[in-house]
Write a protein that holds these residues in place. Sequence first.
Motif, PDB file in Angstrom:
ATOM      1  N   ASN A 163      -2.012  25.311 -40.781  1.00  0.00           N
ATOM      2  CA  ASN A 163      -0.846  24.577 -40.306  1.00  0.00           C
ATOM      3  C   ASN A 163       0.446  25.386 -40.305  1.00  0.00           C
ATOM      4  O   ASN A 163       1.502  24.859 -39.934  1.00  0.00           O
ATOM      5  CB  ASN A 163      -0.665  23.294 -41.119  1.00  0.00           C
ATOM      6  N   HIS A 208      10.279  16.615 -44.712  1.00  0.00           N
ATOM      7  CA  HIS A 208       9.299  17.700 -44.736  1.00  0.00           C
ATOM      8  C   HIS A 208       9.910  19.027 -45.157  1.00  0.00           C
ATOM      9  O   HIS A 208       9.289  19.787 -45.907  1.00  0.00           O
ATOM     10  CB  HIS A 208       8.503  17.752 -43.418  1.00  0.00           C
ATOM     11  N   SER A 232       7.265  15.425 -38.574  1.00  0.00           N
ATOM     12  CA  SER A 232       7.915  14.165 -38.214  1.00  0.00           C
ATOM     13  C   SER A 232       8.486  13.452 -39.443  1.00  0.00           C
ATOM     14  O   SER A 232       9.299  12.537 -39.310  1.00  0.00           O
ATOM     15  CB  SER A 232       6.938  13.245 -37.484  1.00  0.00           C
ATOM     16  N   ASP A 233       8.095  13.871 -40.631  1.00  0.00           N
ATOM     17  CA  ASP A 233       8.618  13.280 -41.865  1.00  0.00           C
ATOM     18  C   ASP A 233      10.016  13.832 -42.116  1.00  0.00           C
ATOM     19  O   ASP A 233      10.208  15.048 -42.148  1.00  0.00           O
ATOM     20  CB  ASP A 233       7.693  13.624 -43.036  1.00  0.00           C
ATOM     21  N   SER A 289       4.138  17.941 -42.220  1.00  0.00           N
ATOM     22  CA  SER A 289       4.339  16.732 -41.417  1.00  0.00           C
ATOM     23  C   SER A 289       5.741  16.789 -40.836  1.00  0.00           C
ATOM     24  O   SER A 289       6.662  16.130 -41.339  1.00  0.00           O
ATOM     25  CB  SER A 289       4.174  15.476 -42.282  1.00  0.00           C
TER      26      SER A 289
END
Length: 183
Positions: free
Chosen positions: A76, A48, A44-45, A42
Amino acid sequence: MSSELQSKLNYVTAYRENRLKVAKEILENKFFFEELVAVCFSPSDKNHHKACWILEFVSYEELNWLQPHLDFFCSNLKILKDESAIRPIAKVVQLVIKSHYKKNENSILLSETNLQECIEASFDWLINDVKVATKAYSIRTLYILGNYYNWIHPELQIILNKDYAYHSAAYKAVAKEVLKKIE
């Protein structure tokens, strides 16, 4: 997101002892693992990259926890852009590939699609502008894969020979080691 895992990640620093402490907490509480993997991918976290650091340490102890998440993990790999996230994940890929080819009762089992995604990510990391540790993990991962895919070693050899003069002593040491094994 579990506020408990997020709060643990908020306090993670780059210090090894700090990362190990949080990894130990995850190892003692497996229920955090699925979320940890999700946070790793993720971007955008804000945490991460820290989750990736922790996943690397957890993988040294409990690599088999990744088995049910391999489709997500492998598909991913290509979304990672932050060097702080890529380096530990490149190491986890190396561990997964080594385990897959060990062929014992604890081995990680990868699908052909998973293997192709690992090959693609490793080549991408090798040819793109990432730090030497990531490249070293990718070289070693591709070397292992090249023992099972006959086209990989020739491609790897070309890249290593072409890039050899432009890299650091650490890169050259790994490249030299692998080129010697290939030849």
